[in-house]
Design an enzyme around this catalytic site. Sequence first.
Site, PDB file in Angstrom:
ATOM      1  N   LYS A  22      31.698  31.979  45.580  1.00 55.63           N
ATOM      2  CA  LYS A  22      32.033  31.592  46.960  1.00 55.63           C
ATOM      3  C   LYS A  22      32.854  32.684  47.655  1.00 55.63           C
ATOM      4  O   LYS A  22      32.557  33.060  48.787  1.00 55.63           O
ATOM      5  CB  LYS A  22      32.823  30.280  46.945  1.00 55.63           C
ATOM      6  N   ASN A  23      33.870  33.175  46.978  1.00 53.63           N
ATOM      7  CA  ASN A  23      34.768  34.117  47.652  1.00 53.63           C
ATOM      8  C   ASN A  23      34.124  35.480  47.909  1.00 53.63           C
ATOM      9  O   ASN A  23      34.497  36.172  48.852  1.00 53.63           O
ATOM     10  CB  ASN A  23      36.072  34.274  46.862  1.00 53.63           C
ATOM     11  N   CYS A 117      48.305  26.549  55.577  1.00 52.83           N
ATOM     12  CA  CYS A 117      47.380  26.147  54.528  1.00 52.83           C
ATOM     13  C   CYS A 117      48.161  25.411  53.461  1.00 52.83           C
ATOM     14  O   CYS A 117      49.361  25.604  53.326  1.00 52.83           O
ATOM     15  CB  CYS A 117      46.713  27.367  53.937  1.00 52.83           C
ATOM     16  N   ARG A 122      50.468  31.600  54.179  1.00 52.27           N
ATOM     17  CA  ARG A 122      49.504  32.662  53.870  1.00 52.27           C
ATOM     18  C   ARG A 122      49.417  33.624  55.045  1.00 52.27           C
ATOM     19  O   ARG A 122      48.536  33.524  55.887  1.00 52.27           O
ATOM     20  CB  ARG A 122      48.143  32.050  53.535  1.00 52.27           C
ATOM     21  N   ASP A 305      43.674  30.819  41.131  1.00 54.09           N
ATOM     22  CA  ASP A 305      42.674  29.765  41.364  1.00 54.09           C
ATOM     23  C   ASP A 305      42.316  29.006  40.086  1.00 54.09           C
ATOM     24  O   ASP A 305      41.562  28.036  40.139  1.00 54.09           O
ATOM     25  CB  ASP A 305      41.404  30.357  41.995  1.00 54.09           C
ATOM     26  N   ARG A 397      34.251  21.909  49.142  1.00 51.56           N
ATOM     27  CA  ARG A 397      34.328  23.216  49.806  1.00 51.56           C
ATOM     28  C   ARG A 397      33.889  24.339  48.879  1.00 51.56           C
ATOM     29  O   ARG A 397      33.417  25.370  49.334  1.00 51.56           O
ATOM     30  CB  ARG A 397      35.778  23.501  50.235  1.00 51.56           C
TER      31      ARG A 397
END
Length: 430
Positions: A22-23, A117, A122, A305, A397
């Site tokens: 995803k990133n 966030c 951030r 993460d 997400r």
Amino acid sequence: MEQYVIKGGNPLVGEVEIGGAKNAALGILAAAIMTDETIVIDNLPDVQDINVLLEAISVIGARVDRINRHKVAINGSMIGQVSVDYEFIKKIRASYYLLGALLGKYKRAEVPLPGGCNIGSRPIDLHLKGFKALGANVSIRHGSIIAEAEKLRGKHIYLDTVSVGATINIMMAASMAEGYTIIENSAREPHVVDVANFLNSMGANIKGAGTDVIRIRGVQKLHSTEYSIIPDQIEAGTFMFAAAATKGDVMVKNVIPKHLEATTAKLVEIGCEVEEFDDAVRVVASKRLNSTHVKTLPYPGYPTDMQPQIVVALALAQGTSIVTESIFENRFKYVDELTRMGATIKVEGNSAIIYGTEGFTGARVSAPDLRAGAALVIAGLAAEGITVVDDIVYVQRGYECFEEKLRSLGAEIERVTTEKEIQKFKLRVG
Ligand code: UD1
């Protein structure tokens, strides 16, 4: 509101295919609009964040053709506006990658400031510092960042903090600047390398991605390419920890084992067997896990993460563990939820002291963010009885077909929306 309902207790056993990162995809999709020619991107994860970014790209005028669930063609030749709507940035911070992409190509971009966030403050000061160094005027007006330049000029840029987002954003803009840019103290994450490889396949000249010094010789034009995104190391790691926490045996397929080294090392340390193949890893947990200490760090360190997932495993381990979060200051919000399932964890500053317990019991919990949501699902799979995870929109997400993949490994999990469906699930699983 969608929820997961889970009956825990089954060890996860079998094989699971990991999707595209995803990133990496977020950076690559933004970079795809930097040419007027058509770009084809494969191994795209079909998750909420990606679909929102595709929508943002199409709203500014790019043509987006979804060839199939995991493949998209993008043509940026018809982009008519360089300003991105707040609706998109509100949903995904990473739409700030359109700043670097639009600034690089059109020398002007207007993107709303990302709001607060839920994993801590951030800032994006380093992204802006980079754009300014390249010669852009950067101002904030009516809640938006406006970056504009007559010409971008290559520069020697030092990043004070290792930042994935700033590295990718600056790399994109510098790809179309005049002359030579050096980014010092750049992030080394696999997705930074993937975005650099993608840009190079479009004709950019980027060297050193994957090290802490990236050198970019600007080019005037980028061109069409076909590109396949790397596998998602965080999705892979999440399934590896799901195997560990449920005392399972899972073959995680379509991965790059090198990208998983920090996760693998910790799993071995806590007593799992991890076997590496060319493009798969097998995790076997046959006994109670051991405690350990972990500190999150930029790649190749242990990823932030993957922090909530290891905490779930350590909360079930024998002994006391300490997990220190050094990237984001507010990433232990899920701990209270885990406590409701029987975990004993004390948060002191940026460390969690985890006193291992024999087992969790199912409870109703709420996902505070994407990775913590996935970790609470793992806790539910390991717990005795029924767990309901609320707010799973966060999990969607970033995880494609999460519950289907878990079910294929023997998990009893369902996505539901009503109390009635929860009752039905309970009756069915007994
Ligand atoms: C990316 C990932 C996210 C991951 C994080 C760290 C994406 C879309 N998201 O987020 O999943 O958790 O990397 O691996 O790829 N910082 C500053 N100023 C800046 C930018 C960052 O001080 O301008 C700080 C942050 O507050 C944080 C640290 O740098 O403490 C690292 O953040 P960064 O790597 O930028 O994270 P993201 O790119 O937002």
